[in-house]
Motif scaffolding. Structure first.
Motif, mmCIF file in Angstrom:
data_model
loop_
_atom_site.group_PDB
_atom_site.id
_atom_site.type_symbol
_atom_site.label_atom_id
_atom_site.label_comp_id
_atom_site.label_asym_id
_atom_site.label_seq_id
_atom_site.Cartn_x
_atom_site.Cartn_y
_atom_site.Cartn_z
ATOM 1 N N GLY A 200 0.830 -1.195 0.000
ATOM 2 C CA GLY A 200 0.000 0.000 0.000
ATOM 3 C C GLY A 200 0.864 1.244 0.000
ATOM 4 N N SER A 201 0.669 2.124 0.957
ATOM 5 C CA SER A 201 1.422 3.380 1.018
ATOM 6 C C SER A 201 2.499 3.370 2.101
ATOM 7 N N LYS A 202 2.780 2.204 2.667
ATOM 8 C CA LYS A 202 3.717 2.111 3.791
ATOM 9 C C LYS A 202 5.131 1.803 3.292
ATOM 10 N N VAL A 203 5.940 2.848 3.222
ATOM 11 C CA VAL A 203 7.304 2.708 2.713
ATOM 12 C C VAL A 203 8.133 1.780 3.590
ATOM 13 N N HIS B 199 12.346 6.084 -2.954
ATOM 14 C CA HIS B 199 11.718 6.379 -1.666
ATOM 15 C C HIS B 199 12.730 6.704 -0.571
ATOM 16 N N LYS C 96 5.043 7.877 3.629
ATOM 17 C CA LYS C 96 3.932 7.342 2.851
ATOM 18 C C LYS C 96 4.245 7.493 1.375
ATOM 19 N N THR C 97 3.612 6.639 0.581
ATOM 20 C CA THR C 97 3.759 6.747 -0.866
ATOM 21 C C THR C 97 2.447 6.356 -1.521
ATOM 22 N N GLY C 98 2.300 6.745 -2.757
ATOM 23 C CA GLY C 98 1.076 6.402 -3.479
ATOM 24 C C GLY C 98 1.206 5.084 -4.183
ATOM 25 N N ARG C 99 0.802 5.063 -5.472
ATOM 26 C CA ARG C 99 0.854 3.812 -6.223
ATOM 27 C C ARG C 99 2.189 3.638 -6.936
#
Length: 463
Positions: free
Chosen positions: A88-91, A130, A204-207
């Motif tokens: 998901g968005s969890k780096v 990231h 956080k990160t997107g797709r």
């Protein structure tokens, strides 16, 4: 000069030649077995070849053939994509996903260098995007590969367990596997904390992660459709060949890439996943020979998807097959020469079993940092068997410690895995500095790893 002393000299020369020259240790071992056996021991060629490990040959060929087909039909890419979607968005979870995927790939039969060659480019590209420490990411991949490497159906596991099965020692394949898995898992946890993993918890990160995985799949699947494969096998794998050539695969690959990168798995991919599950259930649950099961499943997959098996035979790790079969044939000649008994008695004469076990672990770790881990395992375990048979020290604990000591040092930049991580360093990373970081870390592992493995697995006497 006695036969045992002469054979030890021959073994040392073999390791030296294989380290400084681009020679396969297995080929040297066959020559050594022939010269030592026929010239100095008077053995016939039939007696020498009686030591050839036919069962192990079939197992390694079977599992690497099966993995090659799984890689060709996009199943491995599918597993990678499915895993990164879970992030998901969890780096902060990205390094752990890479650790888990690499462990899974080696656990089902891929060679450690092959798994690292596939995952390291993906992992290090994520590290660049990231702002994850590249040393942490690269080492997570290598330790993941080693964590799964001793499963009962993995090449390392099959090699070690096959040697033990020919002795009177108590065997515990799962104990050795779990010892290696948790040892590498703890190292990965320490790396994560020390190299800034805690700072990633709030990131956080997107797709971008999923998109990067899909791009990687389009390139790799497209390259396979165009006939491009990883060059070489075993320690000769070059991941750059895929990334460099895959992008020019052309429009002929687009449809296959799109299908593989889509939301649904293809029928061959589903059959492959079921085949891998069946391999584990049948070989582990029903104690059926891993080699026969794996090659049977591989043939079924080839029938389901003939296109996917193109080039798969060439991707069987023939260099590793030669290495292991040559070494074990040579070890059989060593046994005939009395070398194993000679070395074991010398170790026993130290009068300190724990010290002897520590010495064996350090020999395995230091040599493996520069030479083949598989070769050193194939050489040291038989030499230690008579010493362990005395019962003065736990055999399973010593073998587990030796297995860990001989493989965790593959982080060295002089080993295949370490070199692969170095070769895939992000463009914005200072290569010289990155090399020194890997070298420093591998030095710590070589010095501390065998001692910690010995302290945890041998000294308590619970294995």
């Amino acid at each position: 000069m006695s036969a045992p002393v002469l054979s030890i000299i021959v073994l040392a020369v073999m390791f030296l030649l294989a380290t400084v020259l681009p020679l396969n240790m297995g080929a040297l071992a066959f020559v050594g077995a022939f010269l030592l056996g026929s010239v100095f021991l008077g053995m016939s060629t039939n007696e020498i070849l009686a030591n050839f490990p036919g069962g192990l040959f079939l197992t390694i060929v079977g599992v690497t053939y099966l993995f090659a087909i799984a890689q060709n039909n996009g199943t491995i890419d599918l597993l990678v994509r499915g895993a990164v979607r879970m992030v998901g968005s969890k780096v902060a979870l990205i390094p752990w996903v890479m650790f888990a995927i690499t462990a899974l790939i080696t656990a089902v039969g891929a060679l450690s260098p092959a798994a690292v060659a596939i995952i390291a480019p993906i992992a290090l590209s994520f590290a660049a995007k990231h702002k994850i420490n590249p040393l942490m990411m690269g080492m997570m991949v290598i330790h993941g590969a080693q964590a799964g490497g001793f499963s009962p159906i993995a090449v390392y596991g099959v090699t070690v367990n096959g040697i033990i099965a020919k002795t009177d020692l108590a065997a515990s394949p799962m104990a050795i596997f779990l010892a290696s898995f948790f040892f590498n898992l703890v190292i990965a946890l320490v790396l994560f904390i020390v190299l800034g993993g805690n700072k990633l918890l709030s990131s956080k990160t997107g797709r971008l992660i999923e998109q990067a995985a899909e791009t990687r799949m389009k390139v790799s699947v497209g390259a396979r459709t165009a006939g491009v494969t990883l060059q070489g096998s075993g320690s000769d794998i070059s991941p750059a060949s895929v990334s460099a050539k895959g992008s020019s695969a052309g429009s002929s690959a687009d449809s296959t890439a799109a299908t593989s990168a889509g939301a649904r798995a293809t029928v061959p991919q589903l059959v492959t996943v079921l085949g891998l599950i069946a391999l584990a259930v049948i070989s582990l649950g029903f104690k059926v020979d891993v080699g026969f099961v794996s090659i049977t499943i591989a043939i079924i997959l080839a029938l389901v998807s003939p296109e996917a098996q193109k080039g798969a035979v060439n991707k069987i790790s023939w260099s590793t097959v030669l290495l292991i079969c040559g070494m074990l044939t040579f070890v059989g000649v060593l046994e005939e020469a009395g070398t194993i008994k000679f070395v074991s008695n010398s170790v026993a004469d130290l009068g300190m079993p724990l010290l002897a076990a520590l010495l064996i672990c350090y020999i395995g770790g230091i040599v493996s940092a520069f030479a083949s881990s598989t070769a050193i395992l194939a050489a040291l375990i038989p030499l230690a068997v008579p010493f362990l048979a005395s019962g003065e020290i736990g055999a399973i604990g010593v073998i587990a410690a030796l297995a860990v000591s001989s493989t965790i040092v593959d982080v060295s930049p002089f080993s295949t895995n370490g070199a692969l991580v170095l070769a895939n360093a992000p463009e914005d990373v200072d290569k010289d500095k990155f090399y020194k970081q890997i070298l420093a870390y591998s030095g710590i592992v070589v010095v501390a790893g065998p001692a910690i493995a010995w302290l945890v697995m041998v000294v308590p006497g619970w294995m």
